[in-house]
Write a protein that holds these residues in place. Structure first.
Motif, PDB file in Angstrom:
ATOM      1  N   ASP A 151       0.884  -1.255   0.036  1.00 43.74           N
ATOM      2  CA  ASP A 151       0.113  -0.090  -0.105  1.00 43.74           C
ATOM      3  C   ASP A 151       0.774   1.227   0.018  1.00 43.74           C
ATOM      4  O   ASP A 151       1.833   1.510   0.895  1.00 43.74           O
ATOM      5  CB  ASP A 151      -1.046  -0.052   1.079  1.00 43.74           C
ATOM      6  CG  ASP A 151      -1.995  -0.954   1.304  1.00 43.74           C
ATOM      7  OD1 ASP A 151      -2.191  -1.587  -0.030  1.00 43.74           O
ATOM      8  OD2 ASP A 151      -2.115  -1.474   2.299  1.00 43.74           O
ATOM      9  N   ASN A 152       0.689   2.296  -0.828  1.00 39.74           N
ATOM     10  CA  ASN A 152       1.131   3.597  -0.820  1.00 39.74           C
ATOM     11  C   ASN A 152       2.458   3.381  -1.098  1.00 39.74           C
ATOM     12  O   ASN A 152       3.395   4.227  -0.448  1.00 39.74           O
ATOM     13  CB  ASN A 152       0.959   4.279   0.304  1.00 39.74           C
ATOM     14  CG  ASN A 152      -0.825   4.431   0.597  1.00 39.74           C
ATOM     15  OD1 ASN A 152      -1.357   4.688  -0.212  1.00 39.74           O
ATOM     16  ND2 ASN A 152      -1.086   4.113   2.104  1.00 39.74           N
ATOM     17  N   ALA A 153       3.079   2.440  -2.004  1.00 39.49           N
ATOM     18  CA  ALA A 153       4.192   2.417  -2.402  1.00 39.49           C
ATOM     19  C   ALA A 153       4.398   2.200  -3.853  1.00 39.49           C
ATOM     20  O   ALA A 153       3.980   1.463  -4.433  1.00 39.49           O
ATOM     21  CB  ALA A 153       5.201   1.288  -1.506  1.00 39.49           C
ATOM     22  N   ARG A 154       5.441   3.283  -4.674  1.00 37.26           N
ATOM     23  CA  ARG A 154       5.570   3.041  -5.919  1.00 37.26           C
ATOM     24  C   ARG A 154       6.793   2.013  -6.261  1.00 37.26           C
ATOM     25  O   ARG A 154       7.555   1.917  -5.476  1.00 37.26           O
ATOM     26  CB  ARG A 154       5.809   4.658  -6.460  1.00 37.26           C
ATOM     27  CG  ARG A 154       4.603   5.560  -6.488  1.00 37.26           C
ATOM     28  CD  ARG A 154       5.232   6.848  -6.741  1.00 37.26           C
ATOM     29  NE  ARG A 154       5.855   6.742  -8.051  1.00 37.26           N
ATOM     30  CZ  ARG A 154       5.269   7.147  -9.181  1.00 37.26           C
ATOM     31  NH1 ARG A 154       4.137   7.258  -9.235  1.00 37.26           N
ATOM     32  NH2 ARG A 154       6.138   7.185 -10.375  1.00 37.26           N
ATOM     33  N   GLY A 155       6.686   1.652  -7.398  1.00 35.91           N
ATOM     34  CA  GLY A 155       7.699   0.737  -7.962  1.00 35.91           C
ATOM     35  C   GLY A 155       7.620  -0.587  -7.904  1.00 35.91           C
ATOM     36  O   GLY A 155       6.728  -1.332  -7.137  1.00 35.91           O
ATOM     37  N   ILE A 199      10.743  -3.668  -7.219  1.00 37.11           N
ATOM     38  CA  ILE A 199      12.166  -3.639  -6.907  1.00 37.11           C
ATOM     39  C   ILE A 199      12.728  -4.383  -8.156  1.00 37.11           C
ATOM     40  O   ILE A 199      12.301  -5.612  -8.514  1.00 37.11           O
ATOM     41  CB  ILE A 199      12.448  -4.061  -5.385  1.00 37.11           C
ATOM     42  CG1 ILE A 199      13.954  -3.494  -5.066  1.00 37.11           C
ATOM     43  CG2 ILE A 199      12.283  -5.513  -5.417  1.00 37.11           C
ATOM     44  CD1 ILE A 199      13.945  -2.182  -4.943  1.00 37.11           C
ATOM     45  N   GLY A 200      14.182  -4.076  -8.486  1.00 36.37           N
ATOM     46  CA  GLY A 200      14.950  -4.980  -9.199  1.00 36.37           C
ATOM     47  C   GLY A 200      14.800  -4.685 -10.633  1.00 36.37           C
ATOM     48  O   GLY A 200      15.668  -5.155 -11.410  1.00 36.37           O
ATOM     49  N   ILE A 201      13.913  -3.874 -11.280  1.00 37.10           N
ATOM     50  CA  ILE A 201      13.817  -3.345 -12.435  1.00 37.10           C
ATOM     51  C   ILE A 201      14.850  -2.344 -12.917  1.00 37.10           C
ATOM     52  O   ILE A 201      14.844  -1.317 -12.318  1.00 37.10           O
ATOM     53  CB  ILE A 201      12.310  -2.779 -12.807  1.00 37.10           C
ATOM     54  CG1 ILE A 201      11.449  -3.868 -12.589  1.00 37.10           C
ATOM     55  CG2 ILE A 201      12.129  -2.476 -14.364  1.00 37.10           C
ATOM     56  CD1 ILE A 201      11.298  -5.224 -13.094  1.00 37.10           C
ATOM     57  N   LEU A 202      15.654  -2.934 -13.884  1.00 39.74           N
ATOM     58  CA  LEU A 202      16.883  -2.119 -14.204  1.00 39.74           C
ATOM     59  C   LEU A 202      16.381  -0.950 -15.281  1.00 39.74           C
ATOM     60  O   LEU A 202      16.109  -1.107 -16.331  1.00 39.74           O
ATOM     61  CB  LEU A 202      17.858  -2.966 -15.015  1.00 39.74           C
ATOM     62  CG  LEU A 202      19.225  -2.121 -15.253  1.00 39.74           C
ATOM     63  CD1 LEU A 202      20.029  -1.970 -13.853  1.00 39.74           C
ATOM     64  CD2 LEU A 202      20.092  -3.239 -15.866  1.00 39.74           C
ATOM     65  N   ALA A 203      16.214   0.169 -14.686  1.00 36.52           N
ATOM     66  CA  ALA A 203      15.751   1.403 -15.541  1.00 36.52           C
ATOM     67  C   ALA A 203      16.445   2.723 -14.936  1.00 36.52           C
ATOM     68  O   ALA A 203      16.085   2.929 -13.603  1.00 36.52           O
ATOM     69  CB  ALA A 203      14.276   1.383 -15.576  1.00 36.52           C
ATOM     70  N   ALA A 204      16.957   3.465 -15.625  1.00 37.06           N
ATOM     71  CA  ALA A 204      17.408   4.777 -15.102  1.00 37.06           C
ATOM     72  C   ALA A 204      16.286   5.845 -15.116  1.00 37.06           C
ATOM     73  O   ALA A 204      15.513   5.892 -15.890  1.00 37.06           O
ATOM     74  CB  ALA A 204      18.547   5.327 -16.256  1.00 37.06           C
ATOM     75  N   ALA A 230      10.985   1.737 -10.892  1.00 32.01           N
ATOM     76  CA  ALA A 230      10.227   1.723 -12.109  1.00 32.01           C
ATOM     77  C   ALA A 230       8.770   1.106 -11.762  1.00 32.01           C
ATOM     78  O   ALA A 230       8.633   0.427 -10.868  1.00 32.01           O
ATOM     79  CB  ALA A 230      10.794   0.609 -13.103  1.00 32.01           C
ATOM     80  N   HIS A 231       7.843   1.639 -12.457  1.00 30.82           N
ATOM     81  CA  HIS A 231       6.426   1.409 -12.075  1.00 30.82           C
ATOM     82  C   HIS A 231       5.564   1.549 -13.204  1.00 30.82           C
ATOM     83  O   HIS A 231       5.776   2.280 -14.210  1.00 30.82           O
ATOM     84  CB  HIS A 231       5.904   2.330 -10.869  1.00 30.82           C
ATOM     85  CG  HIS A 231       4.428   1.954 -10.600  1.00 30.82           C
ATOM     86  ND1 HIS A 231       4.224   0.837  -9.711  1.00 30.82           N
ATOM     87  CD2 HIS A 231       3.365   2.752 -10.540  1.00 30.82           C
ATOM     88  CE1 HIS A 231       2.861   0.982  -9.469  1.00 30.82           C
ATOM     89  NE2 HIS A 231       2.501   1.760  -9.923  1.00 30.82           N
TER      90      HIS A 231
END
Length: 335
Positions: free
Chosen positions: A46-50, A52-57, A64-65
């Motif tokens: 809840d209330n957390a973006r993204g 974890i571990g997606i390799l994206a600048a 990343a989301h």
């Protein structure tokens, strides 16, 4: 028809055949390959973006989301005689996150076969460290491990690969610090790298300046694996890094447990434990990644992935110390 005319026709036919053969030989020496990957990702917190571990600048610093682009890369190689060259051009957030070097160059090097066993390479090449690589085509999991993110990703310098036999190999490299953000050495510092490989098991060492302000950084890495059965494979990656100047480093290990159910479907679990060290403080995280690989065609595969990260020491995303991420990715390769 005269003998002279027959002779001339024979010479012309021979010439045309040689030209055609030479053209075919040149065409065969030039090759193109590459890949494109895209994804959708989210998390169940809840209330957390993204996720974890997606390799994206990104510039915001958040993971990343939603829907995202990975990278597009094209590898151009030419080989003739004892020498050749490789130009690997990569574009997109994944490429930018993994490669801070000049422009969109992922790899750019020339090589020379000094003997049947010795190959010399000069330029920029992807790291010989670790189980995972930048291009997702060659990774079983789409999200990357903490060990991969710890780097190094690429090196610029010279290396010598010596293949003693089908089972035994050695590599020695002298490179710029891997943390430099340009394809030139502006610090006059260097790293020395060494690798020995035996029957698919590799031990790697790098020592020197890292390009982030420290001159005595040691990296140790073991990458290998074995087939437990005809369908079940166990991959292993363990790494350690330390710097007295930085008074810190990291260590960790990951297993790659993969079972192939058919020619087009496989399921894998990647348990990983990773710790960063700074002075007397250690911060650890446990990550469990379950990935399903499905080949839809010879060139297109999709990966469905569920990943759970937890830590008692640091937030995984935002203020959350336990996060479950869900990712779906499509990867297309061409050659």
């Amino acid at each position: 028809m005269s003998k002279t005319r027959n002779f001339k026709l024979a010479i012309l036919t021979c010439f045309l055949q040689n030209v055609t053969f030479a053209q075919e030989e040149k065409e065969n020496n030039l090759s193109f390959s590459g890949s494109v990957d895209v994804y959708a990702t989210t998390n169940l917190a809840d209330n957390a973006r993204g996720s974890i571990g997606i390799l994206a600048a990104n510039t915001s610093g958040e993971p990343a989301h939603g829907f995202g682009l990975g990278m597009a890369n094209t590898v151009i190689s030419y080989d003739i005689g004892k020498a050749g060259a490789v130009a690997d051009l990569a574009f997109g957030p994944r490429a930018s996150a993994a490669n801070a070097y000049e422009g969109n160059i992922n790899q750019l090097y020339v090589y020379y076969r000094a003997t049947d066993k010795l190959v010399l390479s000069l330029g920029q090449f992807n790291t010989f460290f670790g189980y995972e690589v930048i291009s997702p085509v060659d990774n079983f999991n789409y999200s990357v491990s903490y060990l991969f993110n710890a780097g190094p990703f690429s090196h610029t310098g010279i290396k010598a690969d010596y293949q003693v036999s089908d089972d035994l190999s050695f590599m020695l490299a002298v490179t710029n610090p891997h943390g430099l953000t340009a394809g030139t050495n502006i610090t006059n510092d260097f790293q020395v790298g060494f690798q020995t490989g035996y029957k698919g098991q590799f031990f790697n060492v790098v020592y020197g300046a890292d390009g982030f302000g420290f001159d005595d950084v040691l990296y140790l890495d073991y990458t290998g694996g074995f087939n437990a059965t005809d369908s079940f494979y166990i991959g292993i990656n363990a790494a350690y890094s330390n710097s007295n100047d930085a008074d810190g480093g990291y260590y960790g290990g990951a297993l790659y447990l993969q079972n192939t159910f058919s020619d087009t479907f496989a399921l894998g679990l990647r348990p990983e434990y990773f710790t960063t060290t700074s002075g007397s403080t250690d911060q650890s995280v446990l990550a469990l990644t379950l990935s399903a690989n499905k080949e839809l065609t010879k060139n297109l595969k999709v990966i469905g992935e569920v990943r759970f990260d937890t830590s008692d020491d640091i937030p995984v995303i935002g203020t959350k110390d336990n996060v479950t991420g869900v990712t779906f990715a499509a990867i297309y390769k061409f050659n």
